[in-house]
Scaffold this motif. Sequence first.
Motif: not given
Length: 284
Positions: A93-96, A99-100, A106-107, A112-114
């Motif tokens: 959850c915290w990783m999602i 990254v969201y 836009e960093m 990859w983030s998707d």
Amino acid sequence: MINIYGTQYRLHPMFILVILTSILSGNIGELITLFAIVFVHEMGHVVAAKNFGWEVKTVQMLPFGGVAEVETHRNTSAREEIIVAAAGPLQNCWMIALVYLLQRTEMIDLAWSDYFIQANLMIALFNLLPILPLDGGKIVQALLSYKVSYHKSLKYCAWNSLLMSILMIAYACTDIFYSGVHLNLLIIGVFLLYSNWYYFRNIPYYFIRFLVNRELTFAKMKVKKEITKPIFANSSSSISEIVRCFKRDQMHIIYVLNDLGKVQAVIPEKRIIQTYLINPRKNG
């Protein structure tokens, strides 16, 4: 195999198969990402378990999570079991969320983030399925133990996990004559079916271990001043029938009733357990 703070991390053969497939297909970046997600997920379990004093000997890393070998030296409470099991999906959850947020600035690379978010979501949701040894199965079993005896919680969850494993295998084969078998899902389903068949066959061992470790549970409950719960049994009830009524996180006093419903004897559970452990088969 690596060792981190006394816990050995090993790759399960299923994960090795995924690694070989990724190397052959050139998806090294996705492989590294998946490994990192699974590792953080498992670290959540390990940190939570060690916080409760559990000894985590080994963790076998699978593509969708891991299987830990734990030695607690006592019967763990349902609350501890729930927290440790939930600690894995919470990492996803915290990783999602992180990254969201980075996506919005836009960093980081969007593709990859998707993939990172989708992989985290898939691993978290899959692990929350009510199938042992997944996190959801452990949570359901712990919650069920509040309502029914420990022995019943073992049996109910084993049967449910076997059934759901079979359904997963059946679903993986639904398009066998059209698009083919969903190979990854089939492999996972077969692994879960085997794991739960092994678990089901070893329920007597798990139950004996539960009874043997009750002594340490007694000491823990006395400190917390837990209320002893009564069990009412007929004079014709076997020792096996009585011990199978024992609940997790509770101590018991057994009241033996005669045919008129009057108390014939009052027996502490420790004496019942000692009698049962002398010869479990005879007392069955």
